[in-house]
Motif scaffolding. Structure first.
Motif, PDB file in Angstrom:
ATOM      1  N   ARG A  30     -16.644  -3.434  17.127  1.00 39.77           N
ATOM      2  CA  ARG A  30     -16.340  -2.834  15.836  1.00 39.77           C
ATOM      3  C   ARG A  30     -17.623  -2.444  15.114  1.00 39.77           C
ATOM      4  N   GLU A  84     -14.033   1.557  15.722  1.00 43.06           N
ATOM      5  CA  GLU A  84     -14.689   0.952  16.868  1.00 43.06           C
ATOM      6  C   GLU A  84     -15.895   1.796  17.279  1.00 43.06           C
ATOM      7  N   ARG A 102     -14.009   4.510  24.373  1.00 44.79           N
ATOM      8  CA  ARG A 102     -13.792   3.608  23.246  1.00 44.79           C
ATOM      9  C   ARG A 102     -14.070   2.181  23.716  1.00 44.79           C
ATOM     10  N   THR A 103     -14.449   1.296  22.792  1.00 42.73           N
ATOM     11  CA  THR A 103     -14.733  -0.095  23.145  1.00 42.73           C
ATOM     12  C   THR A 103     -14.028  -1.044  22.188  1.00 42.73           C
ATOM     13  N   SER A 104     -14.173  -2.331  22.465  1.00 47.13           N
ATOM     14  CA  SER A 104     -13.648  -3.365  21.568  1.00 47.13           C
ATOM     15  C   SER A 104     -14.674  -3.768  20.515  1.00 47.13           C
ATOM     16  N   GLY A 154     -14.388  -4.188  26.534  1.00 44.34           N
ATOM     17  CA  GLY A 154     -13.061  -3.629  26.317  1.00 44.34           C
ATOM     18  C   GLY A 154     -12.733  -2.373  27.092  1.00 44.34           C
ATOM     19  N   SER A 211     -11.326  -1.046  30.400  1.00 44.71           N
ATOM     20  CA  SER A 211     -10.589  -1.589  31.540  1.00 44.71           C
ATOM     21  C   SER A 211     -10.706  -0.733  32.794  1.00 44.71           C
TER      22      SER A 211
END
Length: 626
Positions: free
Chosen positions: A209, A219, A205-207, A259, A261
């Protein structure tokens, strides 16, 4: 179906539901023509009872035809295997199945997010096959699916046979997958680390959109592949020319910038290990369909199971749309080491930016045809790429109006500051001008007058330094309370007065994730530390070149797609065209600066020279072709 030891036993009722089609199987280490052929259900049932699941463990299926692998998936023998690396050269598809009432909305959502959802085929309601993509297919059994009911994920469905009645009123969407370009990678000499390690690709998943439409809002999900540094441009070009397989990467470099981590903590798929010299590269992923479908919360929906990585294998070859035109040939540029980050544009755009840099070379370098030791070749390209990715920019300029009259060079510096500010605003950036405390009122007045005469769309914020301590804080108190002053990029125009170096304190201080550009005249300010240093014969020339380089990059479709992460539609360049430098615009800006600095009596002296007019015209013609 039940398992006893290593033998899988399939009940006859389950096998009887399978289509009556011949199945070509292949033993490890044999040619496809030497495989066994099963011609009836009883033989399939017998084989299912007698063949261990480990039978295919050593088979990559890279040279198999998709219809043969689909048959094995249909019988359940490969239901737990990822299709990554299988059927090299053939397309693979993610599957999303929705009630027909949501079909039009989902198709519109796909068109707004073509990176994650390159649509290959939309079925008719109740259609279980995909004639344009594959023969002898049955969407119910030729994949592994997740089931969603009212926004809640249910346990994995081995097949969709139990949902045959519901499927009569549902529409199937087949969207491209990055597995499709793996064969092209191997042909181009690009290693595929997850295939080498017999793992599925890592999915995150990412930041970022997606562009929402109706009830679909989520996202972007990405796949990550480790690519050797010397193969980055090759990998980018190969996938740029395969738009139906998610196309080119949308990020190259530090995962935290989008996004992610921890790359050791995948959301789907497997953890893949890097080899020394590898760079993390990210593509949009079809697993984005899972959060998309969940966001719409249909009464029932199905989609490819992201954890299994078992996709629909198509009989069509991967589509390449290769063009030798420089405008469609990607060129990668590393613009940062900390954090690691690469940007991209076309070879044609790179050529134009380099020509802009040559136009503004200091006189002695232009005459000699060689660069001085202090000239940072390529700085204009790297700086403009970095600025293009920024969202909030501080333009730092000093004028010192307490002097009886502002020298010509500082008038030019102010004019350059408003020129680059106009372009940054036109490209959607938040722009703040930071100046010495004594100049804030003057610069603010100039900004408002430029709005009145139509040079700027809106006035920019003006902040004083050193009262506004930018390096040590993200917030300052303005007339309306605390204001967020976090910048992605600082642009420094010209040198400070010898008696006051306070503005220069912004630049020796290295701030994390904030890049700096310095623009100065021939040989000056070599002691100032900036990430990119652009030198020009006249201070305003370098700023004009930076402004037009930004225009060139954002007019490039390759850079535009990378910049917006393949989300939404192409940038409308109308405002940027209006903000591009021209003789008329820059003469207007100069007259405003002269008026506000009480230099109107020197207007004749400070008019553009024939050389300056030639520079403006050359830049305009190069960057904004008629």
């Amino acid at each position: 179906m039940f398992t006893h030891g290593t033998v899988t036993v399939r009940c006859f009722a389950e096998v009887a539901a399978l289509p009556v089609t011949p199945v070509t199987c292949k033993r490890p280490g044999t040619r496809r023509s030497g495989g066994l052929r099963y011609n009836d259900r009883s033989t399939i049932a017998s084989a299912a009872c007698e063949v261990p699941m480990s039978r295919w463990d050593d088979e990559t299926f890279a040279t198999w035809h998709p219809r043969d692998v689909r048959r094995l998936i249909r019988t359940g023998e490969l239901r737990g295997r990822s299709t990554s690396g299988m059927c090299s050269g053939y397309a693979q598809a993610n599957i999303t199945i929705l009630p027909k009432s949501l079909a039009d909305d989902f198709e519109a959502f796909c068109s707004l997010n073509p990176g994650a959802f390159p649509l290959l085929y939309r079925s008719e309601p109740g259609e279980l096959t995909a004639p344009p993509l594959a023969e002898e297919s049955d969407i119910r059994t030729d994949g592994v699916y997740s089931v969603c009911k009212n926004g809640r994920l249910l346990p994995e469905s081995g097949s969709l046979l139990p949902y045959t009645d519901q499927l009569k009123d549902m529409v199937t969407f087949y969207t491209g997958c990055s597995f499709s370009f793996e064969g092209a990678f191997l042909e181009a000499g690009v290693p595929i680390r997850n295939v080498e390690q017999r793992r599925d690709v890592g999915i995150f998943r990412t930041s970022i959109r997606c562009q929402p439409f109706s009830s679909f809002d989520c996202e972007v999900v990405v796949t990550m592949r480790y690519i050797p540094e010397d193969k980055l441009e090759t990998a980018f070009r190969v996938t740029h020319w395969t738009p139906t397989s998610h196309g080119a990467p949308i990020h190259i470099g530090d995962p935290a910038m989008i996004g992610i981590s921890d790359v050791e903590n995948v959301d789907w798929g497997d953890v893949v290990k890097a080899t020394p010299g590898d760079v993390p590269v990210f593509w949009p992923c079809g697993v984005t369909m899972e959060p998309a479908v969940m966001s719409a919360a249909p009464s029932i929906g199905f989609f490819t199971h992201g954890t299994k990585g078992c996709l629909f294998l198509c009989d069509i070859k991967t589509t390449f749309v290769k063009d030798t035109n420089m405008a469609d040939t990607p060129s990668l540029v590393q613009i940062s080491q900390d954090p690691l980050f690469y940007s991209v544009t076309s070879e044609k755009a790179v050529s134009r930016v380099r020509e802009l840099e040559r136009i503004v070379l200091p006189p002695r370098e232009a005459q000699n045809g060689c660069l001085s030791d202090t000239h940072d070749e390529g700085a204009l390209l790297k700086s403009s790429l970095s600025l293009s990715h920024a969202s909030s920019v501080a333009v730092v300029v000093a004028t010192y109006p307490e002097q009886e009259s502002i020298p010509q060079e500082r008038c030019e510096r102010l004019q350059g500051a408003v020129a680059v500010t106009a372009m940054l605003q036109a490209l959607g950036k938040e722009v703040t001008v930071v100046t010495d405390e004594n100049s804030t009122k003057l610069v603010d007045t100039i900004a408002r007058e430029l709005v009145r005469v139509g040079y700027l769309k809106k006035a920019f914020t003006v902040l004083p330094y050193p009262k506004c301590d930018i390096p040590s804080t993200d917030k300052s108190t303005g007339e309306n309370g605390p204001t967020n002053l976090k910048f992605d990029h600082l642009v420094r125009i010209g040198e400070s007065a010898q008696e006051d170096r306070s503005l220069d304190q912004l630049f020796p201080v290295k701030l994390p994730r904030i890049k700096t550009t310095g623009l100065s005249t021939d040989g000056s300010d070599t002691w100032i530390s900036t990430d990119y240093t652009i030198r020009a014969g006249v201070s305003s020339w370098g700023v004009w070149a930076l402004s037009m380089a930004l225009f060139v990059l954002n007019a490039c479709p390759i850079h535009d797609r990378y910049l917006r992460r393949s989300v939404g539609t192409a940038r409308d360049m109308t405002d940027a065209v209006a903000a591009a430098i021209s003789l008329e615009r820059e003469q207007l800006a100069l007259s405003v600066v002269l008026k506000q600095t009480n230099n109107m009596e020197r207007s004749g002296e400070l008019q553009f020279s024939a050389e300056q007019k030639g520079v403006i015209t050359a830049m305009r013609n190069l960057a904004v072709p008629n």
